[in-house]
Design a protein around this motif. Sequence first.
Motif, PDB file in Angstrom:
ATOM      1  N   CYS A  36       0.795  -1.260  -0.111  1.00  0.00           N
ATOM      2  CA  CYS A  36       0.185  -0.054   0.061  1.00  0.00           C
ATOM      3  C   CYS A  36       0.959   1.278  -0.116  1.00  0.00           C
ATOM      4  CB  CYS A  36      -0.825   0.074   1.128  1.00  0.00           C
ATOM      5  SG  CYS A  36      -2.274  -1.234   1.260  1.00  0.00           S
ATOM      6  N   GLY A  37       1.958   1.320   0.749  1.00  0.00           N
ATOM      7  CA  GLY A  37       2.894   2.412   0.862  1.00  0.00           C
ATOM      8  C   GLY A  37       3.358   2.669  -0.447  1.00  0.00           C
ATOM      9  N   ILE A  38       3.910   1.504  -1.178  1.00  0.00           N
ATOM     10  CA  ILE A  38       4.467   1.626  -2.550  1.00  0.00           C
ATOM     11  C   ILE A  38       3.654   2.130  -3.529  1.00  0.00           C
ATOM     12  CG2 ILE A  38       5.710   0.481  -4.591  1.00  0.00           C
ATOM     13  CD1 ILE A  38       7.107  -1.288  -2.490  1.00  0.00           C
ATOM     14  N   ALA A  39       2.397   1.507  -3.479  1.00  0.00           N
ATOM     15  CA  ALA A  39       1.411   2.322  -4.588  1.00  0.00           C
ATOM     16  C   ALA A  39       0.999   3.811  -4.310  1.00  0.00           C
ATOM     17  CB  ALA A  39       0.044   1.296  -4.378  1.00  0.00           C
ATOM     18  N   THR A  40       1.001   3.939  -2.962  1.00  0.00           N
ATOM     19  CA  THR A  40       0.436   5.261  -2.725  1.00  0.00           C
ATOM     20  C   THR A  40       1.674   6.442  -3.152  1.00  0.00           C
ATOM     21  OG1 THR A  40      -0.697   4.730  -0.996  1.00  0.00           O
ATOM     22  CG2 THR A  40      -0.001   6.979  -0.804  1.00  0.00           C
ATOM     23  N   GLU A  52       1.565   6.488  -7.044  1.00  0.00           N
ATOM     24  CA  GLU A  52       0.438   7.547  -7.429  1.00  0.00           C
ATOM     25  C   GLU A  52       0.661   8.784  -7.365  1.00  0.00           C
ATOM     26  OE1 GLU A  52      -2.388   6.842  -9.121  1.00  0.00           O
ATOM     27  OE2 GLU A  52      -1.694   4.767  -9.509  1.00  0.00           O
ATOM     28  N   MET A  53       1.072   9.311  -6.013  1.00  0.00           N
ATOM     29  CA  MET A  53       1.455  10.645  -5.779  1.00  0.00           C
ATOM     30  C   MET A  53       2.426  11.483  -6.696  1.00  0.00           C
ATOM     31  SD  MET A  53      -0.223  12.129  -3.338  1.00  0.00           S
ATOM     32  CE  MET A  53      -1.105  12.174  -1.793  1.00  0.00           C
ATOM     33  N   THR A  54       3.546  10.563  -6.769  1.00  0.00           N
ATOM     34  CA  THR A  54       4.455  11.063  -7.666  1.00  0.00           C
ATOM     35  C   THR A  54       3.998  10.968  -9.129  1.00  0.00           C
ATOM     36  OG1 THR A  54       6.215   9.834  -6.290  1.00  0.00           O
ATOM     37  CG2 THR A  54       6.965  10.488  -8.481  1.00  0.00           C
ATOM     38  N   SER A  55       3.429  10.038  -9.783  1.00  0.00           N
ATOM     39  CA  SER A  55       2.935  10.203 -11.032  1.00  0.00           C
ATOM     40  C   SER A  55       2.071  11.219 -11.277  1.00  0.00           C
ATOM     41  CB  SER A  55       2.042   8.682 -11.406  1.00  0.00           C
ATOM     42  OG  SER A  55       1.635   8.937 -12.586  1.00  0.00           O
ATOM     43  N   ASP A  56       0.964  11.637 -10.284  1.00  0.00           N
ATOM     44  CA  ASP A  56       0.360  12.715 -10.500  1.00  0.00           C
ATOM     45  C   ASP A  56       1.000  14.121 -10.528  1.00  0.00           C
ATOM     46  OD1 ASP A  56      -2.024  11.151 -10.576  1.00  0.00           O
ATOM     47  OD2 ASP A  56      -2.656  11.300  -8.501  1.00  0.00           O
ATOM     48  N   SER A  57       1.984  14.044  -9.491  1.00  0.00           N
ATOM     49  CA  SER A  57       2.582  15.472  -9.271  1.00  0.00           C
ATOM     50  C   SER A  57       3.536  15.607 -10.472  1.00  0.00           C
ATOM     51  CB  SER A  57       3.679  15.152  -8.027  1.00  0.00           C
ATOM     52  OG  SER A  57       3.058  15.254  -6.797  1.00  0.00           O
ATOM     53  N   LEU A  58       3.940  14.651 -11.246  1.00  0.00           N
ATOM     54  CA  LEU A  58       4.800  14.681 -12.548  1.00  0.00           C
ATOM     55  C   LEU A  58       4.117  15.330 -13.536  1.00  0.00           C
ATOM     56  CD1 LEU A  58       6.758  11.266 -12.456  1.00  0.00           C
ATOM     57  CD2 LEU A  58       7.730  13.801 -12.572  1.00  0.00           C
ATOM     58  N   GLY A  71      -3.912 -13.727   3.857  1.00  0.00           N
ATOM     59  CA  GLY A  71      -5.344 -13.848   4.417  1.00  0.00           C
ATOM     60  C   GLY A  71      -5.659 -12.723   5.576  1.00  0.00           C
ATOM     61  N   ALA A  72      -4.747 -11.367   4.985  1.00  0.00           N
ATOM     62  CA  ALA A  72      -5.297 -10.404   5.986  1.00  0.00           C
ATOM     63  C   ALA A  72      -6.483  -9.714   5.879  1.00  0.00           C
ATOM     64  CB  ALA A  72      -4.449  -9.062   5.323  1.00  0.00           C
ATOM     65  N   PRO A  73      -7.271  -9.098   6.743  1.00  0.00           N
ATOM     66  CA  PRO A  73      -8.737  -8.694   6.795  1.00  0.00           C
ATOM     67  C   PRO A  73      -9.072  -7.951   5.435  1.00  0.00           C
ATOM     68  CG  PRO A  73      -7.588  -8.428   8.933  1.00  0.00           C
ATOM     69  CD  PRO A  73      -6.599  -8.943   8.206  1.00  0.00           C
ATOM     70  N   ARG A  74      -7.972  -7.014   5.175  1.00  0.00           N
ATOM     71  CA  ARG A  74      -8.242  -6.075   3.951  1.00  0.00           C
ATOM     72  C   ARG A  74      -7.038  -6.514   2.956  1.00  0.00           C
ATOM     73  NH1 ARG A  74      -8.509   0.159   4.557  1.00  0.00           N
ATOM     74  NH2 ARG A  74      -6.109  -0.364   4.917  1.00  0.00           N
ATOM     75  N   PRO A  75      -7.549  -6.876   1.729  1.00  0.00           N
ATOM     76  CA  PRO A  75      -6.430  -7.121   0.658  1.00  0.00           C
ATOM     77  C   PRO A  75      -5.607  -5.783   0.283  1.00  0.00           C
ATOM     78  CG  PRO A  75      -8.509  -7.746  -0.114  1.00  0.00           C
ATOM     79  CD  PRO A  75      -8.810  -7.049   1.061  1.00  0.00           C
ATOM     80  N   PRO A  76      -4.259  -6.045   0.403  1.00  0.00           N
ATOM     81  CA  PRO A  76      -3.223  -4.707  -0.086  1.00  0.00           C
ATOM     82  C   PRO A  76      -3.545  -4.375  -1.036  1.00  0.00           C
ATOM     83  CG  PRO A  76      -2.202  -6.934  -0.062  1.00  0.00           C
ATOM     84  CD  PRO A  76      -3.314  -7.281   0.375  1.00  0.00           C
ATOM     85  N   MET A  77      -3.305  -3.111  -1.472  1.00  0.00           N
ATOM     86  CA  MET A  77      -3.444  -2.378  -2.719  1.00  0.00           C
ATOM     87  C   MET A  77      -2.160  -3.170  -3.782  1.00  0.00           C
ATOM     88  SD  MET A  77      -3.677   1.638  -1.620  1.00  0.00           S
ATOM     89  CE  MET A  77      -3.313   2.164  -3.108  1.00  0.00           C
ATOM     90  N   GLY A  78      -2.491  -3.092  -4.798  1.00  0.00           N
ATOM     91  CA  GLY A  78      -1.438  -3.511  -5.829  1.00  0.00           C
ATOM     92  C   GLY A  78      -0.489  -2.360  -6.051  1.00  0.00           C
ATOM     93  N   PRO A  79       0.713  -2.628  -6.159  1.00  0.00           N
ATOM     94  CA  PRO A  79       1.678  -1.577  -6.105  1.00  0.00           C
ATOM     95  C   PRO A  79       1.733  -0.666  -7.462  1.00  0.00           C
ATOM     96  CG  PRO A  79       2.828  -3.634  -6.183  1.00  0.00           C
ATOM     97  CD  PRO A  79       1.595  -3.786  -5.767  1.00  0.00           C
ATOM     98  N   GLY A  80       1.252  -1.563  -8.671  1.00  0.00           N
ATOM     99  CA  GLY A  80       1.043  -0.904  -9.876  1.00  0.00           C
ATOM    100  C   GLY A  80       2.417  -0.837 -10.694  1.00  0.00           C
ATOM    101  N   ARG A  81       2.467  -0.178 -11.769  1.00  0.00           N
ATOM    102  CA  ARG A  81       3.980  -0.193 -12.437  1.00  0.00           C
ATOM    103  C   ARG A  81       4.706   0.876 -11.889  1.00  0.00           C
ATOM    104  NH1 ARG A  81       2.635   0.621 -18.669  1.00  0.00           N
ATOM    105  NH2 ARG A  81       1.347   2.101 -17.867  1.00  0.00           N
ATOM    106  N   PRO A  82       6.063   0.795 -11.789  1.00  0.00           N
ATOM    107  CA  PRO A  82       7.135   1.722 -11.297  1.00  0.00           C
ATOM    108  C   PRO A  82       6.553   3.082 -12.332  1.00  0.00           C
ATOM    109  CG  PRO A  82       8.221  -0.269 -11.938  1.00  0.00           C
ATOM    110  CD  PRO A  82       6.715  -0.452 -12.190  1.00  0.00           C
ATOM    111  N   VAL A  83       7.068   4.085 -11.430  1.00  0.00           N
ATOM    112  CA  VAL A  83       6.792   5.410 -12.218  1.00  0.00           C
ATOM    113  C   VAL A  83       7.428   5.757 -13.601  1.00  0.00           C
ATOM    114  CG1 VAL A  83       7.264   8.004 -11.985  1.00  0.00           C
ATOM    115  CG2 VAL A  83       6.404   6.590  -9.922  1.00  0.00           C
ATOM    116  N   TYR A  84       8.570   5.244 -13.724  1.00  0.00           N
ATOM    117  CA  TYR A  84       9.390   5.360 -14.808  1.00  0.00           C
ATOM    118  C   TYR A  84       8.836   4.629 -15.989  1.00  0.00           C
ATOM    119  CZ  TYR A  84      11.787   0.915 -13.929  1.00  0.00           C
ATOM    120  OH  TYR A  84      12.038  -0.355 -13.607  1.00  0.00           O
ATOM    121  N   LEU A  85       7.726   3.763 -15.852  1.00  0.00           N
ATOM    122  CA  LEU A  85       7.185   2.758 -17.008  1.00  0.00           C
ATOM    123  C   LEU A  85       5.927   3.404 -17.364  1.00  0.00           C
ATOM    124  CD1 LEU A  85       8.025  -0.823 -15.899  1.00  0.00           C
ATOM    125  CD2 LEU A  85       8.971   0.806 -17.810  1.00  0.00           C
ATOM    126  N   ARG A  86       5.479   4.500 -16.581  1.00  0.00           N
ATOM    127  CA  ARG A  86       4.245   5.247 -16.683  1.00  0.00           C
ATOM    128  C   ARG A  86       4.281   6.513 -17.450  1.00  0.00           C
ATOM    129  NH1 ARG A  86       1.061   4.830 -10.937  1.00  0.00           N
ATOM    130  NH2 ARG A  86       2.031   2.929 -10.176  1.00  0.00           N
TER     131      ARG A  86
END
Length: 215
Positions: free
Chosen positions: A28-32, A35-41, A77-92
Amino acid sequence: MDATFRGHLGLIIILKYLKTRGPFCRSCGIATHREMTSDSLWQGWWGIPSMIVNPIIMLINIPQRLKVNKLAEPLPGAPRPPMGPGRPVYLRPTILGVLIPAILISVIVLVEKGDPEFAKAGDCIHNNNPVVLSGVIDKNADVEVVPCSDPKAEARVVGRKDDTNDGENVCRTSFPDSDGYFTYKRGSNKYTLCLQSLENPQQKKPATIFGPVNP
């Protein structure tokens, strides 16, 4: 782990600061962060203050990302599934946003380069007004700075005086080798360029040019 990721939105004269606070798992931290970096770019450069603030914001995120990287992968098996990190910023596609400040700076430099407001002694200028007779004051001069090697160059700036638009007297007394002048006034902003005509056989009009411009 507690962490805070920040983003920036530049809206010409308005700055908007974005913030997402954890706790985060590793994914979740990597995904966030991505996303923040991608939007700011792509949306964080639009305004002169933003061009300074945006890279600072992205640098501030780096220590937070390093902390998240040290976390273990989420357990199944965590109560809430973690976010997918998505592609690295340099591949977006948004990675092209790194070119935005370079493009904006280049545009600003080109505009200023041709603006007589930034002209100095040694620069050459051209009057885009199509018909100017020698010795006649052109009250609608449309002046731009051009390279002295440009066939359009009509006069060289031999001196500049700010805070005055009394071109005739200023240039006669301070720059006696000048044979023309260009003055500008808008509000409290005024200046005078003292000019020396260039001999240019490619010019179809006399080279002695310009006069007051008072928008």
